[in-house]
Design an enzyme around this catalytic site. Structure first.
Site, PDB file in Angstrom:
ATOM      1  N   LYS A  91      -2.089  -1.527  -3.902  1.00  9.69           N
ATOM      2  CA  LYS A  91      -2.959  -0.357  -3.873  1.00  9.69           C
ATOM      3  C   LYS A  91      -2.128   0.905  -3.982  1.00  9.69           C
ATOM      4  O   LYS A  91      -1.124   1.000  -3.279  1.00  9.69           O
ATOM      5  CB  LYS A  91      -3.721  -0.384  -2.549  1.00  9.69           C
ATOM      6  CG  LYS A  91      -4.629   0.779  -2.311  1.00  9.69           C
ATOM      7  CD  LYS A  91      -5.239   0.639  -0.950  1.00  9.69           C
ATOM      8  CE  LYS A  91      -6.053   1.889  -0.680  1.00  9.69           C
ATOM      9  NZ  LYS A  91      -6.541   1.926   0.653  1.00  9.69           N
ATOM     10  N   LYS A 128       0.859  -1.180   0.000  1.00  3.78           N
ATOM     11  CA  LYS A 128       0.000   0.000   0.000  1.00  3.78           C
ATOM     12  C   LYS A 128       0.895   1.229   0.000  1.00  3.78           C
ATOM     13  O   LYS A 128       1.683   1.443   0.920  1.00  3.78           O
ATOM     14  CB  LYS A 128      -0.908   0.002   1.221  1.00  3.78           C
ATOM     15  CG  LYS A 128      -1.771   1.267   1.289  1.00  3.78           C
ATOM     16  CD  LYS A 128      -2.813   1.188   2.367  1.00  3.78           C
ATOM     17  CE  LYS A 128      -3.608   2.481   2.431  1.00  3.78           C
ATOM     18  NZ  LYS A 128      -4.650   2.427   3.463  1.00  3.78           N
TER      19      LYS A 128
HETATM   20  C1  PBG Z   1      -7.062   3.838   5.333  1.00  3.23           C
HETATM   21  C2  PBG Z   1      -7.544   3.533   3.959  1.00  3.23           C
HETATM   22  C3  PBG Z   1      -7.433   4.386   2.872  1.00  3.23           C
HETATM   23  C4  PBG Z   1      -8.027   3.749   1.793  1.00  3.23           C
HETATM   24  C5  PBG Z   1      -8.482   2.513   2.229  1.00  3.23           C
HETATM   25  N1  PBG Z   1      -8.170   2.385   3.570  1.00  3.23           N
HETATM   26  C6  PBG Z   1      -6.886   5.756   2.790  1.00  3.23           C
HETATM   27  C7  PBG Z   1      -5.609   6.064   3.425  1.00  3.23           C
HETATM   28  O1  PBG Z   1      -4.723   5.216   3.585  1.00  3.23           O
HETATM   29  O2  PBG Z   1      -5.461   7.228   3.793  1.00  3.23           O
HETATM   30  C8  PBG Z   1      -8.128   4.361   0.426  1.00  3.23           C
HETATM   31  C9  PBG Z   1      -9.127   3.798  -0.506  1.00  3.23           C
HETATM   32  C10 PBG Z   1      -9.445   4.670  -1.660  1.00  3.23           C
HETATM   33  O3  PBG Z   1      -8.847   5.729  -1.895  1.00  3.23           O
HETATM   34  O4  PBG Z   1     -10.357   4.281  -2.412  1.00  3.23           O
HETATM   35  N2  PBG Z   1      -6.785   2.789   6.168  1.00  3.23           N
END
Ligand code: PBG
Length: 323
Positions: free
Chosen positions: A249, A196
Site C-alpha cells: 500500500k 505500508k
Molecule cells: C490508517 C489507515 C490509513 C489508510 C488505511 N488505514 C491512513 C493512514 O495510514 O494514515 C489509508 C487508506 C486510503 O488512503 O485509502 N490505519
C-alpha cells in the site's frame, strides 16, 4: 519484408487478443472498503472522494447485499469514531458494543457469505490521529500492540473473517495470532498491511475518517517510500508471525514492490489502491483530461499483472459494471 516473428499477429483481432490475454479481472479479485458512521439513514459523500460515501449501519448492510449480488466476495471495514469517544489509548476500540463490533455483527447477519475484513489500528480512535499510543511525542510500539491484539480478538468474537492490522507496529501480527489461537479463533485469517508506506496518497482517507495526525507524520512506523528491500523483510516477518495475506500500500506507485513480494514470497498478496489514487483519477476525469473508465481498468489490470491476488479498491463496483 520476410519476418519470422511478427509480434502483431496475435494482436490482429479482438478475439485473438482475448485468447492470449495473460491476466483477467473478475469480481472475486476485489475487496471493497466501507466507511461506517453512527446514526440512521446517513449517506455522506466524502468531499475529496467524489462518488464515495460514509454510511450508517442500517444503510451499510443494504450496500453489502448489493455488493454481494454484484459478485463482490469481501469488504474491508473502517469506522468513523465520534470525537467524544477518542482518547490516547484506543479504549473505544475494545468496546464490545463499539461501532466496528456492531458493524461486523450486522454485516455477518445480513450477508453471512460475505467475507468481512476489519481494520485494526488506533488512528480512528486516537485524539492524536496516530496509529499507536503517544507518549512524549513518540508512538509506543509494545503498549500499542497489546491494544491491537485485544481489538483483533474483539473483532473475531463478533464474527470478523479477516483481521487487517494497518498500523505498522512491530510484532503485532504475532500478538494478534497468539490472541486468536488462545481463544480458539483458529480460522480467523490475518491480512497484514506489511509494506505500508508513509505516503502522501492517504489524504482523502484521513478526511473520510477525520483521522489526520495531529502532530508530526507517520514516518517512525510506516515505511520510507524510498525503500524496496525493506518491504521483503516486513512481509517475511509478518508471514513468520502468522499472517495469511500480505499487503502492499499504496498501489500504482508501488508495483515494483508487489512484483518483488510475488517473486520472493508465496503468500497471497493484496494491493491497496488508496484514496489519493482514486481522487486523482476523479479530478482528472472531471476536467475531461482522462478517460475515467479506461484508465481505471488499466490500473486495475496492472495490479494483477504485477502479482496481486486481491485488490482493495474504491473503484470495485464501477469496474464490475464494466467487466
Ligand atoms: C490508517 C489507515 C490509513 C489508510 C488505511 N488505514 C491512513 C493512514 O495510514 O494514515 C489509508 C487508506 C486510503 O488512503 O485509502 N490505519
Amino acid at each position: 519484408m520476410y519476418l519470422v516473428n511478427r509480434n502483431r499477429r496475435l494482436r490482429s483481432s479482438a478475439a485473438l487478443r482475448e485468447l492470449v490475454q495473460e491476466t483477467k479481472l473478475s469480481s472475486a479479485d476485489f475487496l471493497v472498503p466501507l466507511f461506517v458512521v453512527e446514526g440512521k439513514k446517513v449517506k455522506q459523500e466524502i468531499l475529496s472522494m467524489p462518488g464515495y460515501y460514509r454510511y450508517s449501519l442500517d444503510l451499510i448492510t443494504e450496500e453489502a447485499k448489493k455488493l454481494y449480488a454484484l459478485g463482490i466476495r469481501g469488504v474491508l471495514l473502517f469506522v468513523k469514531v465520534n470525537d467524544e469517544d477518542k482518547d490516547n489509548t484506543g479504549a473505544a476500540a475494545l468496546d464490545p458494543n463499539g461501532l466496528m463490533q456492531r458493524s461486523i455483527r450486522a454485516l455477518k447477519k445480513a450477508v453471512p457469505e460475505l467475507v468481512v475484513c476489519s481494520d485494526v489500528a488506533l488512528d480512528p480512535y486516537s485524539t492524536y490521529g496516530h496509529d499507536g499510543i503517544v507518549e512524549n511525542g513518540k508512538i509506543l510500539n509494545d503498549a500499542t500492540v497489546e491494544v491491537l491484539a485485544q481489538t483483533a480478538l474483539s473483532h473475531a468474537e463478533n464474527g470478523a473473517d479477516i483481521i487487517a492490522p494497518s498500523d505498522m507496529m512491530d510484532g503485532r501480527v504475532l500478538k494478534i495470532r497468539e490472541a486468536l489461537e488462545q481463544a480458539n479463533y483458529v480460522d480467523t485469517a490475518i491480512m497484514s498491511y506489511s509494506a505500508k508506506y508513509a505516503s502522501s496518497f492517504y489524504g482523502p482517507f484521513r478526511d473520510a475518517l477525520d483521522s489526520a495526525p495531529g502532530f508530526g507524520d507517520k514516518k517512525t512506523y510506516q515505511m520510507d517510500v524510498a525503500n524496496r528491500k525493506e518491504a521483503i523483510v516486513e512481509a517475511q516477518c509478518d508471514i513468520e508471525e502468522g499472517a495469511d495475506i500480505i499487503m502492499v500500500k499504496p498501489g500504482m506507485a508501488y508495483l515494483d514492490i508487489v512484483r518483488d513480494l510475488a517473486n520472493e514470497l508465496k503468500a497471497p498478496i493484496a494491493v491497496y489502491q488508496v484514496s489519493g489514487e482514486y481522487a486523482m483519477l476523479k479530478a482528472a476525469a472531471e476536467k475531461g483530461w482522462l478517460d475515467h473508465d479506461a484508465v481505471m481498468m488499466e490500473q486495475l489490470i496492472a495490479f494483477k499483472r504485477a502479482g496481486a491476488s486481491l485488490i482493495v479498491s474504491y473503484h470495485a463496483t464501477t469496474a464490475l459494471t464494466l467487466l
